[in-house]
Structure formats: structure tokens, C-alpha cells
Scaffold this motif. Structure first.
Motif, PDB file in Angstrom:
ATOM      1  N   ILE A   1       0.869  -1.173   0.000  1.00  0.00           N
ATOM      2  CA  ILE A   1       0.000   0.000   0.000  1.00  0.00           C
ATOM      3  C   ILE A   1       0.907   1.225   0.000  1.00  0.00           C
ATOM      4  N   GLY A   2       0.738   2.094  -0.968  1.00  0.00           N
ATOM      5  CA  GLY A   2       1.580   3.271  -1.075  1.00  0.00           C
ATOM      6  C   GLY A   2       3.044   2.921  -1.282  1.00  0.00           C
ATOM      7  N   GLY A   3       3.309   1.729  -1.814  1.00  0.00           N
ATOM      8  CA  GLY A   3       4.675   1.276  -2.030  1.00  0.00           C
ATOM      9  C   GLY A   3       5.294   0.584  -0.825  1.00  0.00           C
ATOM     10  N   TRP A   4       4.576   0.498   0.294  1.00  0.00           N
ATOM     11  CA  TRP A   4       5.109  -0.111   1.513  1.00  0.00           C
ATOM     12  C   TRP A   4       4.486  -1.471   1.767  1.00  0.00           C
ATOM     13  N   PRO A   5       5.214  -2.353   2.458  1.00  0.00           N
ATOM     14  CA  PRO A   5       4.647  -3.656   2.823  1.00  0.00           C
ATOM     15  C   PRO A   5       3.432  -3.459   3.727  1.00  0.00           C
ATOM     16  N   ALA A   6       2.433  -4.271   3.499  1.00  0.00           N
ATOM     17  CA  ALA A   6       1.208  -4.185   4.293  1.00  0.00           C
ATOM     18  C   ALA A   6       0.640  -5.584   4.496  1.00  0.00           C
ATOM     19  N   TYR A   7      -0.273  -5.680   5.440  1.00  0.00           N
ATOM     20  CA  TYR A   7      -0.936  -6.946   5.737  1.00  0.00           C
ATOM     21  C   TYR A   7      -2.361  -6.615   6.131  1.00  0.00           C
ATOM     22  N   ARG A   8      -3.312  -7.378   5.599  1.00  0.00           N
ATOM     23  CA  ARG A   8      -4.722  -7.080   5.833  1.00  0.00           C
ATOM     24  C   ARG A   8      -5.464  -8.362   6.155  1.00  0.00           C
ATOM     25  N   GLY A   9      -6.399  -8.285   7.079  1.00  0.00           N
ATOM     26  CA  GLY A   9      -7.206  -9.447   7.429  1.00  0.00           C
ATOM     27  C   GLY A   9      -8.510  -9.036   8.075  1.00  0.00           C
ATOM     28  N   ALA A  10      -9.366 -10.023   8.282  1.00  0.00           N
ATOM     29  CA  ALA A  10     -10.672  -9.797   8.902  1.00  0.00           C
ATOM     30  C   ALA A  10     -10.849 -10.803  10.030  1.00  0.00           C
ATOM     31  N   ALA A  11     -11.679 -10.444  10.980  1.00  0.00           N
ATOM     32  CA  ALA A  11     -11.962 -11.321  12.110  1.00  0.00           C
ATOM     33  C   ALA A  11     -13.347 -11.003  12.648  1.00  0.00           C
ATOM     34  N   VAL A  12     -13.866 -11.921  13.420  1.00  0.00           N
ATOM     35  CA  VAL A  12     -15.082 -11.689  14.183  1.00  0.00           C
ATOM     36  C   VAL A  12     -14.650 -11.679  15.642  1.00  0.00           C
ATOM     37  N   ALA A  13     -15.075 -10.664  16.378  1.00  0.00           N
ATOM     38  CA  ALA A  13     -14.643 -10.518  17.763  1.00  0.00           C
ATOM     39  C   ALA A  13     -15.828 -10.233  18.682  1.00  0.00           C
ATOM     40  N   GLN A  14     -15.694 -10.705  19.906  1.00  0.00           N
ATOM     41  CA  GLN A  14     -16.692 -10.433  20.945  1.00  0.00           C
ATOM     42  C   GLN A  14     -16.268  -9.179  21.693  1.00  0.00           C
ATOM     43  N   THR A  15     -17.175  -8.216  21.805  1.00  0.00           N
ATOM     44  CA  THR A  15     -16.912  -7.007  22.588  1.00  0.00           C
ATOM     45  C   THR A  15     -17.954  -6.911  23.699  1.00  0.00           C
ATOM     46  N   LYS A  16     -17.827  -5.924  24.544  1.00  0.00           N
ATOM     47  CA  LYS A  16     -18.829  -5.701  25.595  1.00  0.00           C
ATOM     48  C   LYS A  16     -20.195  -5.403  25.001  1.00  0.00           C
ATOM     49  N   SER A  17     -20.190  -4.852  23.772  1.00  0.00           N
ATOM     50  CA  SER A  17     -21.444  -4.487  23.109  1.00  0.00           C
ATOM     51  C   SER A  17     -21.998  -5.599  22.224  1.00  0.00           C
ATOM     52  N   GLY A  18     -21.280  -6.686  22.089  1.00  0.00           N
ATOM     53  CA  GLY A  18     -21.728  -7.783  21.243  1.00  0.00           C
ATOM     54  C   GLY A  18     -20.669  -8.181  20.239  1.00  0.00           C
ATOM     55  N   VAL A  19     -21.081  -8.976  19.267  1.00  0.00           N
ATOM     56  CA  VAL A  19     -20.169  -9.484  18.253  1.00  0.00           C
ATOM     57  C   VAL A  19     -20.012  -8.450  17.137  1.00  0.00           C
ATOM     58  N   VAL A  20     -18.747  -8.239  16.698  1.00  0.00           N
ATOM     59  CA  VAL A  20     -18.465  -7.306  15.610  1.00  0.00           C
ATOM     60  C   VAL A  20     -17.557  -7.968  14.585  1.00  0.00           C
ATOM     61  N   ALA A  21     -17.659  -7.500  13.354  1.00  0.00           N
ATOM     62  CA  ALA A  21     -16.712  -7.875  12.308  1.00  0.00           C
ATOM     63  C   ALA A  21     -15.634  -6.800  12.301  1.00  0.00           C
ATOM     64  N   VAL A  22     -14.382  -7.246  12.254  1.00  0.00           N
ATOM     65  CA  VAL A  22     -13.241  -6.334  12.309  1.00  0.00           C
ATOM     66  C   VAL A  22     -12.430  -6.505  11.033  1.00  0.00           C
ATOM     67  N   ASP A  23     -12.115  -5.409  10.375  1.00  0.00           N
ATOM     68  CA  ASP A  23     -11.257  -5.400   9.190  1.00  0.00           C
ATOM     69  C   ASP A  23     -10.023  -4.589   9.572  1.00  0.00           C
ATOM     70  N   VAL A  24      -8.844  -5.218   9.533  1.00  0.00           N
ATOM     71  CA  VAL A  24      -7.638  -4.571  10.036  1.00  0.00           C
ATOM     72  C   VAL A  24      -6.538  -4.614   8.982  1.00  0.00           C
ATOM     73  N   THR A  25      -5.851  -3.489   8.813  1.00  0.00           N
ATOM     74  CA  THR A  25      -4.730  -3.384   7.881  1.00  0.00           C
ATOM     75  C   THR A  25      -3.549  -2.765   8.606  1.00  0.00           C
ATOM     76  N   TRP A  26      -2.380  -3.384   8.466  1.00  0.00           N
ATOM     77  CA  TRP A  26      -1.131  -2.848   9.003  1.00  0.00           C
ATOM     78  C   TRP A  26      -0.269  -2.414   7.834  1.00  0.00           C
ATOM     79  N   ILE A  27       0.330  -1.231   7.953  1.00  0.00           N
ATOM     80  CA  ILE A  27       1.192  -0.697   6.895  1.00  0.00           C
ATOM     81  C   ILE A  27       2.536  -0.345   7.518  1.00  0.00           C
ATOM     82  N   ALA A  28       3.605  -0.930   6.966  1.00  0.00           N
ATOM     83  CA  ALA A  28       4.964  -0.683   7.467  1.00  0.00           C
ATOM     84  C   ALA A  28       5.527   0.545   6.767  1.00  0.00           C
TER      85      ALA A  28
END
Length: 90
Positions: A31-58
Motif C-alpha cells: 500500500i503506497g509502495g510499503w509492505p502491508a498486511y490485511r485481514g478480517a476477524a469476528v470478535a466479541q466485545t462488551k457491546s456484542g459481536v463485531v466484524a473487524v477489518d484490520v490493515t497494518w502498513i509498514a
């Protein structure tokens, strides 16, 4: 002298361990010429279940994490927007 970039994959692994979730549909990319990693997860929070989409950019100034949340039922509708937002990082 430039600072070495941290691996976005190792940042993702630390995040998984810290949050007790397992990323699925994950991928390495650039992304933008830099190494990146992207994934999705389902997580339990205090408010209930959420879908999480997360991207890390170095980026030379540090490893950035972009996190998007929605209900699991709405994830497929929002996923293209989450991807466009992450890949617009410069």
C-alpha cells in the motif's frame, strides 16, 4: 540513516494474541509502495459481536494500523469501502 521497517505480519500476530482473535482472509500486499498486511476477524466485545477489518502498513515513520468495525451481517456491504480506505493510505 533510515529506520528499518517492522513486519506488518508480525504486528498482526501480536494484535491477534493481544485480542484473542484469529484473522481470516488475510493477505500480504503493498500500500503506497510499503509492505502491508490485511485481514478480517469476528470478535466479541462488551457491546456484542463485531466484524473487524484490520490493515497494518509498514511505513518508514512507523507501523500504522487501520481498524474498521461493523456488524457481521453488514461486513460484505462495507468491505469494499474498508479496502478502498486502507489502500488510499500514502
Amino acid at each position: 540513516m533510515s529506520t528499518p521497517l517492522r513486519s506488518p505480519q508480525s504486528a498482526a500476530q501480536r494484535w491477534e494474541q493481544a485480542n484473542g482473535v484469529q484473522l481470516s482472509d488475510s493477505e500480504s500486499l503493498r500500500i503506497g509502495g510499503w509492505p502491508a498486511y490485511r485481514g478480517a476477524a469476528v470478535a466479541q466485545t462488551k457491546s456484542g459481536v463485531v466484524a473487524v477489518d484490520v490493515t497494518w502498513i509498514a511505513h518508514p515513520s512507523g507501523t500504522y494500523r487501520l481498524t474498521a468495525l461493523t456488524s457481521p451481517n453488514a461486513y460484505r456491504d462495507w468491505e469494499p469501502t474498508f479496502e478502498r480506505t486502507a489502500t488510499s493510505f500514502r
